[in-house]
Design an enzyme around this catalytic site. Structure first.
Site: not given
Ligand code: PA5
Length: 467
Positions: A293, A322, A436
């Protein structure tokens, strides 16, 4: 304090042959390393990487967490995290690393008197219903973790559980079973928490989801599992000292990032994380998110389209010997294999000396499983070297809060440093936001009408291609 180690011998030509990297290639990037170090130091100075200060600035937060946990833990049977992505992967990884693998099955006193631990991350109707079959909501505490306070998955779970709790316990009593972790002002969760009067812990505003494990996002669940959160932060602070060093040969996070960067430029765009310890299995899940990410980006900092990013892959030693290792050994030269090893396991188990006359198994008699897992890792490393495949090893002297704090922090800094090397913003996630927003639009959320129209105008699927 014992330090974790990064061994990158097997990234080099002299160990793996032609496909390896050279010291000259590493040194040729010294200017890039220096400018990336400067950029990170400036970001830190200007509040752009607040997650780096978490090991130092949470004395009051830690005390608040410990006193809250101490005051409530005896009243609850189960502690349940409602969160996803950065709000779930860290809590899971740390709990799995430190606690007993069958933690929830242990009698309560063997858990140090702490409640059972669950993470309800995905939106899967079966999983949530089945969770309600193994916990008593009336004796559970639900930790709603959402930095943005609007993530549909987490909020949907929260809404279901709030409703259930209020039906079972009444509105006032239900409040004691919900604790929120969210931003101090942004998003709706903080507003709801204030209106409802829920106990709330704050995710500092400059700390993004996937960099938040050492904030209350991870500390509260860890404390509810009897994990020493002060030691976790001490481990991170210890690693921070190493990570401040501009010399890439002394800074394990920089070296980790730089080696991956050079490898990526040579077409090795897959980073396989393969811990040789079940306790560290979920560290790979956490790593997969922070690496993917943060580093998978369409644009560089100058808005040029670059479409960069290494692909993280989760593996487990020896299990995946394996399963996946055949590919790693004989498949394309497109991977960096990252082993994580443990010098000393918490337990030792010896294989009995039986079947001594059967050659294929007799040699195992008298050997410990500790030796077996370690030798198998060395053997896999050897097989990769022989096949000319680059690999490196992070070794933990043992798994405890301190070494785990070091590991998490090392990988966080390595990710941020890699972002600088790639010249991208490692701290946003427009690709996630797009999904989202599309979800909101598809549900007709007010304010998303334009997005809904855009989605509705997409080409309809052709039945011809559905067979
Ligand atoms: O790293 C990030 O920003 C995302 O992976 C969020 O952690 C994830 O989308 C969850 O978001 P939130 O904590 O706002 O619910």
């Amino acid at each position: 304090m014992e330090k974790i180690r990064l061994d990158f011998n097997n990234m080099l030509k002299e160990y793996v042959g032609d496909d390896g990297l050279t010291i000259s290639e590493i040194d040729a990037l010294s200017e890039k390393v220096a400018s990336s170090h400067k950029a990170l130091a400036e970001k830190r100075e200007n509040g752009g990487t607040d997650w780096r200060d978490l090991p130092y600035n949470q004395t009051d937060v830690v005390e608040d967490i410990l006193s809250y946990v101490g005051g409530i833990k005896d009243d609850i049977d189960a502690f349940v995290v409602l969160g996803i992505g950065g709000s779930a992967l860290g809590p899971t990884a740390v709990q799995q690393a430190i606690n007993h693998p069958y933690y929830n099955e242990l009698p309560r006193d063997s858990r140090g008197g702490y409640p059972r631990f669950y993470v309800a991350d995905n939106v899967d109707p079966e999983k949530l219903v089945y969770l309600f079959q193994v916990i008593d909501v009336k004796k559970s505490l639900f930790n709603v973790i959402s930095k943005s306070g609007s993530t549909s998955e987490t909020m949907s779970q929260f809404m279901i559980i709030k409703d259930l709790l209020e039906k079972e316990l009444g509105k006032e009593e239900a409040k004691k079973h919900i604790v929120c972790t969210t931003d101090k002002e942004k998003g709706n969760l903080i507003k709801i928490a204030k209106d409802e009067g829920y106990k709330t812990f704050i995710v500092p505003s400059g700390v993004g989801g996937r960099f938040s494990e050492l904030s209350p996002v991870g500390l509260l669940p860890a404390a509810f599992c009897g994990i020493d959160i002060k030691k976790l932060l001490e481990g991170a602070a210890f690693m921070d000292e190493l990570c401040k060093n501009p010399d890439v040969y002394k800074n394990p996070a920089y070296m980790y990032g730089l080696l991956h960067h050079i490898a990526l430029s040579k077409g090795k765009n897959v980073s396989v994380m393969m811990p040789y310890a079940d306790s560290l299995k979920y560290i790979s899940d956490w790593y997969a998110q922070i690496w993917a990410e943060s580093l998978g980006k369409k644009f560089d900092k100058n808005k040029h389209v670059v479409n960069v990013g290494p692909t993280p892959v989760r593996a487990l030693g020896v299990t995946d010997q394996h399963s996946q290792v055949q590919l790693y050994t004989e498949g394309p030269f497109d991977k960096v294999i990252v082993f994580i090893t443990v010098d000393k396991f918490k337990e030792t188990i010896t294989i009995p000396k039986i079947f001594e006359d059967i050659k294929s198994v007799g040699f195992l008699g008298g050997v410990t499983q500790n030796q077996l897992i370690q030798v198998e890792q060395v053997a896999t490393e050897y097989a990769l070297n022989r096949a000319g495949k680059v690999n490196l090893t992070i070794s933990l002297p043992h798994v405890d809060e301190h070494t785990l704090g070091q590991l998490l922090y090392l990988l966080e800094v390595a990710t941020a440093f890699s972002g600088e090397l790639l010249d991208i913003n490692a701290f946003d996630q427009p690709g996630v936001e797009e999904g989202k927003n599309a979800t909101y639009a598809l549900f007709g959320r007010p304010g998303y009408e334009e997005k809904k129209a855009e989605i509705d105008s997409r080409a309809p699927k052709n039945d011809k291609y559905i067979i």
